[in-house]
Design a protein around this motif. Structure first.
Motif, short mmCIF file in Angstrom:
data_model
loop_
_atom_site.label_atom_id
_atom_site.label_comp_id
_atom_site.label_asym_id
_atom_site.label_seq_id
_atom_site.Cartn_x
_atom_site.Cartn_y
_atom_site.Cartn_z
N VAL A 295 -59.00 76.16 -56.70
CA VAL A 295 -57.89 76.72 -55.91
C VAL A 295 -57.13 75.58 -55.24
N ILE A 296 -55.87 75.90 -54.83
CA ILE A 296 -55.09 74.92 -54.05
C ILE A 296 -54.93 75.38 -52.60
N GLY A 297 -55.32 76.64 -52.32
CA GLY A 297 -55.31 77.10 -50.93
C GLY A 297 -53.97 77.56 -50.42
N VAL A 298 -53.22 78.35 -51.22
CA VAL A 298 -51.95 78.92 -50.74
C VAL A 298 -51.85 80.37 -51.18
N LEU A 299 -51.03 81.15 -50.47
CA LEU A 299 -50.66 82.50 -50.90
C LEU A 299 -49.24 82.44 -51.44
N LEU A 300 -48.99 83.14 -52.53
CA LEU A 300 -47.69 83.11 -53.19
C LEU A 300 -46.91 84.39 -52.88
N ASP A 301 -45.62 84.24 -52.80
CA ASP A 301 -44.72 85.35 -52.49
C ASP A 301 -44.37 86.08 -53.79
N ALA A 302 -45.00 87.26 -53.99
CA ALA A 302 -44.80 88.00 -55.24
C ALA A 302 -43.40 88.55 -55.36
N GLN B 1 -60.60 72.09 -63.40
CA GLN B 1 -61.92 72.25 -62.81
C GLN B 1 -61.88 71.82 -61.35
N PRO B 2 -62.74 72.43 -60.53
CA PRO B 2 -62.82 71.97 -59.13
C PRO B 2 -63.07 70.46 -59.07
N GLY B 3 -62.33 69.79 -58.19
CA GLY B 3 -62.44 68.34 -58.09
C GLY B 3 -61.37 67.61 -58.89
N ASP B 4 -60.76 68.32 -59.85
CA ASP B 4 -59.66 67.70 -60.61
C ASP B 4 -58.43 67.55 -59.70
N ALA B 5 -57.61 66.56 -60.02
CA ALA B 5 -56.36 66.34 -59.28
C ALA B 5 -55.19 66.75 -60.16
N VAL B 6 -54.26 67.49 -59.58
CA VAL B 6 -53.04 67.88 -60.29
C VAL B 6 -51.84 67.41 -59.49
N THR B 7 -50.72 67.26 -60.20
CA THR B 7 -49.48 66.84 -59.54
C THR B 7 -48.52 68.03 -59.47
N LEU B 8 -48.12 68.38 -58.25
CA LEU B 8 -47.18 69.49 -58.06
C LEU B 8 -45.82 68.93 -57.66
N THR B 9 -44.78 69.47 -58.28
CA THR B 9 -43.41 69.16 -57.88
C THR B 9 -42.97 70.22 -56.88
N VAL B 10 -42.68 69.80 -55.63
CA VAL B 10 -42.44 70.74 -54.53
C VAL B 10 -41.05 70.50 -53.95
N ARG B 11 -40.41 71.59 -53.60
CA ARG B 11 -39.11 71.49 -52.93
C ARG B 11 -39.23 72.16 -51.55
N ASP C 282 -42.96 64.99 -55.49
CA ASP C 282 -44.21 65.22 -56.22
C ASP C 282 -45.36 64.94 -55.25
N VAL C 283 -46.33 65.84 -55.25
CA VAL C 283 -47.50 65.65 -54.39
C VAL C 283 -48.77 65.78 -55.24
N ARG C 284 -49.77 64.97 -54.87
CA ARG C 284 -51.06 65.02 -55.58
C ARG C 284 -52.00 65.94 -54.82
N VAL C 285 -52.58 66.88 -55.53
CA VAL C 285 -53.46 67.87 -54.91
C VAL C 285 -54.81 67.83 -55.62
N VAL C 286 -55.89 67.68 -54.83
CA VAL C 286 -57.25 67.71 -55.37
C VAL C 286 -57.79 69.13 -55.20
N LEU C 287 -58.13 69.76 -56.29
CA LEU C 287 -58.53 71.17 -56.28
C LEU C 287 -59.90 71.37 -55.64
N GLN C 288 -60.01 72.45 -54.91
CA GLN C 288 -61.29 72.81 -54.31
C GLN C 288 -61.92 73.96 -55.11
N GLU C 289 -63.17 74.23 -54.79
CA GLU C 289 -63.96 75.22 -55.55
C GLU C 289 -64.11 76.50 -54.75
N ARG C 290 -64.07 77.60 -55.47
CA ARG C 290 -64.35 78.90 -54.87
C ARG C 290 -65.24 79.68 -55.83
#
Length: 470
Positions: free
Chosen positions: A376-383, A442-452, A459-467
């Motif tokens: 997970v990245i720990g956010v709620l999305l606006d449906a 996988q948990p622990g992997d790092a992904v790059t998100l393009t954010v506005r 671009d921000v680097r995010v390390v994924l957590q486990e749930r």
């Protein structure tokens, strides 16, 4: 009685026989001029005689040397047999009727004739039988091509390596079907395949879910044997489950590398669609990274799916999608349905499979601990957001904040109301696209998100957590 030809089953019936005339006294003149019987006996060549004695008339007695004496009576010296009558050997009397003379055959001659007739019959029967066999063997064919391969007597007819038949032959012994009974008596079915020789079998969670609590799960192997199965672990988040049976000699299927799959690869879908076990369908990989939500609202699985046009129908769920090397590259899990359809009724050429790399990770977790985890990245999305990218919610939802404190997004500087435009350079325009892309990691992997944020894009680097999966 006339002789009826039994070789013609449709021959006309024998004409009716006229009533027998009443006996009366006849004068010699009447007897001489009486017409012959309408049903004369056939003349037998060499034996003489023209018919039954009753058809002949008495004639005046004429003495002469042509009288044939009856062996059981004394001949009447005043009676001369007529040449057209046969003496009555049963009574020994002429009965006042003239009898025709006939040559008598000695016993040896009669026996010889009978033996000869018997030999002729035997020889004729044997010759006819041989002739019939010869005609059957030599019956002309239509000069069609001669059979080849197994039909020509080969002990085993093989197919070239890599052919559909060869791949199917190697995969089918490891594919199973499921018969599941829920605690409420409801039933369901599905497919699966052998993960390991010690009895672990993989399938979809939605195949065994109804039998996991108070129900029963039965696995039917390729040889038709049935085995009670224990649910080792399952996860609705990935729609995967592992069960175990007590069986020996199982042959596992190898898991391939789904990251190596490209659009256009040839694939086979194997399983038991509509309960028809050991069914194989062929197709290609028609798309990759297709975001798919499987299940209902309470148990939605987000799948970064492999799309295929190989026919997948209800009952294929949990079965393998294999490549030309016979390796499992995906688990068949869902099919598309036309807009407005309340439920999927069958293949329309759009089937979806969970990638094998995800399957490997989740299956190992289920076998080791009975539970699975997801990143997970720990956010709620606006449906309800409409626009470019995916928007982080601005307000809490059911007591959960838009951005989890000290979660991956919070630590990367993402705030409520920000818009995520891409993940690892891949644009996203819907919430499920972002979710499945994250869960493919996988948990622990790092992904790059393009954010506005407002007018600022970064671009921000995010390390994924486990749930833990539910």
């Amino acid at each position: 009685m006339t002789h009826q030809d039994h070789s013609d089953l449709f021959a006309a019936p024998e004409p009716p026989r006229p009533p027998a005339p009443q006996p009366r006294s006849e004068t010699p003149q009447e007897a001489v001029h009486r017409p012959a019987s309408p049903f004369p006996l056939p003349r037998v060549p060499g034996l003489g005689g023209a018919g039954p004695a009753s058809a002949q008339a008495p004639v005046p007695p004429l003495p002469g040397p042509h009288t044939v004496p009856d062996e059981r009576s004394v001949p009447d010296e005043h009676t001369v047999p007529d040449e057209h009558t046969v003496p009555d050997e049963r009574s020994g009397r002429t009965g006042g009727e003239a009898r025709a003379p006939r040559a008598r055959l000695g016993g040896a001659r009669v026996a010889g004739i009978l033996v000869l007739a018997l030999l002729v019959g035997l020889v004729g029967g044997f010759a006819g039988d041989r002739l019939s066999d010869s005609l059957a063997d030599d019956r002309p064919a239509a000069q069609l091509p001669a059979p080849t391969g197994a039909a020509a007597g080969a002990s085993e007819f093989t197919r070239p390596d890599g052919s559909v038949a060869a791949v199917a032959a190697g995969v089918l012994p490891s594919v199973v079907s499921f018969e599941v009974t829920g605690g409420d008596g409801s039933g369901s079915s599905g497919s699966g395949f052998v993960l390991s020789a010690d009895g672990y079998i993989l399938t979809n969670d939605h195949v065994v879910a109804s039998g996991a609590s108070g129900g029963a799960v039965v696995v039917v192997l390729a040889d038709g044997s049935e085995h009670d199965a224990e649910v080792v672990g399952r996860t609705s988040d990935y729609d995967l489950a592992v069960v175990r049976i007590d069986a020996e000699g199982l042959v596992p299927l190898p898991l391939g590398d789904s990251d190596d799959v490209v659009v256009g690869d040839e694939v086979l879908a194997v399983g038991a669609p509509l309960g028809l076990d050991s069914t194989v369908t062929q197709g290609i990989v028609s798309a990759l990274h297709r975001p798919v939500q499987a299940g209902d609202q309470s148990t939605t699985a987000f799948i970064d799916a492999i799309q295929t046009d190989a026919a997948i129908n209800p009952g294929n769920s949990g079965g393998p999608l294999v490549n030309a090397a016979g390796e499992v590259i995906g688990i068949n899990s869902a099919i598309a349905q036309p807009p407005g359809a309340l439920q999927a009724t069958g293949s329309i050429g759009l089937g979806f499979a969970i990638p094998a790399n995800q399957v490997r990770t989740t299956a190992e977790q289920l076998i080791e601990s009975g539970e699975a985890t997801y990143p997970v990245i720990g956010v709620l999305l606006d449906a309800g957001y409409v626009g470019e990218g995916v928007k982080v919610a601005e307000e809490p939802q059911e007591g959960t904040p838009p951005v989890t404190d000290d979660g991956p997004a919070d630590l990367a500087g993402i705030r409520a109301g920000d818009v995520i435009l891409a993940i690892d350079g891949r644009p996203v325009s819907r919430s499920d696209e972002l979710i499945v892309a994250i869960r493919a990691a996988q948990p622990g992997d790092a992904v790059t998100l393009t954010v506005r944020s407002g007018d600022d894009e970064r671009d921000v680097r995010v390390v994924l957590q486990e749930r833990s999966s539910e």
